[in-house]
Scaffold this active site. Structure first.
Site, short mmCIF file in Angstrom:
data_model
loop_
_atom_site.label_atom_id
_atom_site.label_comp_id
_atom_site.label_asym_id
_atom_site.label_seq_id
_atom_site.Cartn_x
_atom_site.Cartn_y
_atom_site.Cartn_z
N ALA A 49 0.74 -1.02 0.10
CA ALA A 49 0.08 -0.10 -0.02
C ALA A 49 0.79 1.24 -0.09
O ALA A 49 0.71 2.30 -1.02
CB ALA A 49 -0.96 -0.16 1.20
N ASN A 52 2.88 1.83 -3.02
CA ASN A 52 2.13 2.41 -4.25
C ASN A 52 1.70 3.70 -4.18
O ASN A 52 1.74 4.26 -5.29
CB ASN A 52 0.59 1.56 -4.04
N TYR A 118 1.81 -14.48 3.73
CA TYR A 118 2.73 -15.38 4.29
C TYR A 118 3.83 -14.07 4.55
O TYR A 118 5.03 -13.84 4.23
CB TYR A 118 3.37 -16.36 3.39
N LYS A 236 -14.05 7.98 1.81
CA LYS A 236 -14.17 7.90 0.29
C LYS A 236 -15.45 6.87 0.21
O LYS A 236 -15.61 5.73 1.00
CB LYS A 236 -12.91 7.05 -0.22
N GLY A 238 -16.30 4.74 -2.72
CA GLY A 238 -16.18 4.11 -4.12
C GLY A 238 -16.59 4.76 -5.03
O GLY A 238 -16.13 6.02 -5.62
N GLY A 241 -18.31 8.77 -4.99
CA GLY A 241 -17.37 10.16 -4.58
C GLY A 241 -16.60 10.22 -3.42
O GLY A 241 -16.56 9.19 -2.63
N ALA A 242 -15.85 11.31 -3.05
CA ALA A 242 -15.36 11.54 -1.75
C ALA A 242 -15.48 12.71 -1.16
O ALA A 242 -15.80 13.85 -1.86
CB ALA A 242 -13.57 11.18 -1.89
N ALA A 267 -6.55 0.97 -5.88
CA ALA A 267 -7.30 2.26 -6.33
C ALA A 267 -7.36 3.13 -5.26
O ALA A 267 -7.04 4.25 -5.31
CB ALA A 267 -8.61 1.95 -6.72
N ASP A 269 -4.93 3.51 -2.72
CA ASP A 269 -3.67 3.87 -2.71
C ASP A 269 -3.41 4.97 -3.68
O ASP A 269 -2.80 6.10 -3.49
CB ASP A 269 -2.43 2.76 -2.83
#
Length: 343
Positions: A49, A52, A118, A236, A238, A241-242, A267, A269
């Site tokens: 994350a 990214n 792992y 957020k 999805g 919007g945000a 997405a 990140d």
């Protein structure tokens, strides 16, 4: 307009702008739709994350370093090479000869893709507060971390608490992506820890779905009340919007453009990377959210955790679009302008 969250601009030679701290792992994945147990071959890639976010910031022209540990093994060398190839500095990555590089494996199936980690005892899980004592981080304007790190080990949790409480990088604002991973720790154990870390940060990113899972509310205003400490909380939702919610100004909502989703991984990140780039570029609050959406759209339309980006002129055209042109924006038909060199 809220009072500005923009970090101080240092004087003197240009130091790193953003330090991103966290584990990055090797990813093994069979062919799409092929169950792992039947796979004759797997593809090898890299995912994490925080790295990214660092990669997207680097592609957008910012000086960013990734702080982590990897094992003294082929996977560790592959991870460092991959992150560096995105333009991210890796001078602050330490090689641990006594622990392996983390690994996760994807297992596609009819009900979706399962993930097997792992990473217990990995090199990155052995990070501690000393990770942020590197002189190379001096002058950073932003320290970015996520809720994944405190789930890795007691020393990693101490590192996250050190970052938000002791502020080891003077003058840097602390950016925290809640990033709850249920496979690392259940919500009932994660919820109070992540709420405390978020509340002591300056800028927080959280999805409405994970806010509901952790704290029982998906309402942005209620999330803001749960987190009174940060200057800015970005919630957020999805494809909807945000919303950016401030301590001292009215919330700002920006709808997400429509996009064909190839793979949703990464997405969030990408959104954080775009938003932080907007912050560093002194964009106004709405344009910061727009840039987050536009970078996330590239991730949604690509396979893998890191997507190539179009030219800055493409971003600039859409950042400056009037509201009545932004609201119906459909990137499935608008597409990406590749006339200029990409980022």
């Amino acid at each position: 307009m809220p009072s500005d969250l923009r970090p101080d601009r240092p004087s003197g030679p240009a130091p790193v702008e953003v330090a991103a701290v966290g584990e990055t792992m090797v990813v093994l994945c069979p062919a799409p739709g092929e169950p792992l147990e039947d796979a004759a071959q797997v593809a090898v890639s890299v995912g994490g994350a925080e790295s990214n976010v660092a990669g997207y910031l680097a592609r957008l022209g910012h000086r960013v370093t990734w702080v982590s540990r990897v094992g003294d093994d082929p996977f560790g060398r592959a991870v460092v090479r991959h992150v560096a190839a995105a333009g991210v500095r890796v001078d602050s990555v330490r090689v641990d000869p006594a622990a392996p590089t983390g690994l996760y494996v994807k297992d596609p199936g009819p009900a979706g893709t399962a993930v097997h980690y792992y990473r217990a005892g990995s090199a990155a899980s052995r990070m501690d507060t000393g990770a942020l004592a590197d002189p190379a981080l001096a002058g950073a304007r932003v320290l970015h971390l996520s809720g994944i790190t405190p789930a890795l080990s007691a020393t990693c949790r101490a590192l996250a608490e050190h970052a938000v409480s002791d502020r080891p990088l003077p003058g840097a604002l602390v950016s925290f992506d809640v990033n709850h991973r249920a496979r690392l720790w259940p919500a009932e154990r994660a919820a109070p820890v992540l709420r405390d870390l978020a509340d002591r940060s300056d800028l927080v990113f959280v999805g409405q779905d994970e806010a509901y899972t952790l704290w029982g509310t998906a309402d942005p205003a209620a999330v803001r009340r749960l987190l009174p400490g940060p200057h800015t909380v970005v919630v957020k939702d999805g494809a909807v919007g945000a919303t950016a919610l401030y301590r001292d100004a009215e919330p700002v909502f920006v709808p997400a453009p429509r996009v064909t989703v190839v793979e949703p991984v990464g997405a969030g990140d990408a959104f954080a990377g775009g938003y932080l780039a907007g912050l560093l570029r002194d964009l106004d609050p709405a344009r910061r959210l727009r840039l987050g959406h536009l970078v996330a759209a590239q991730a949604l339309g690509s396979i893998g955790d890191n997507a190539a980006l179009p030219s800055w002129s493409w971003f600039e055209r859409l950042l400056d679009a009037p509201d009545d042109a932004w609201s119906p924006l459909d990137l499935t038909s608008d597409g990406v302008d590749h006339d200029d060199d990409g980022l």
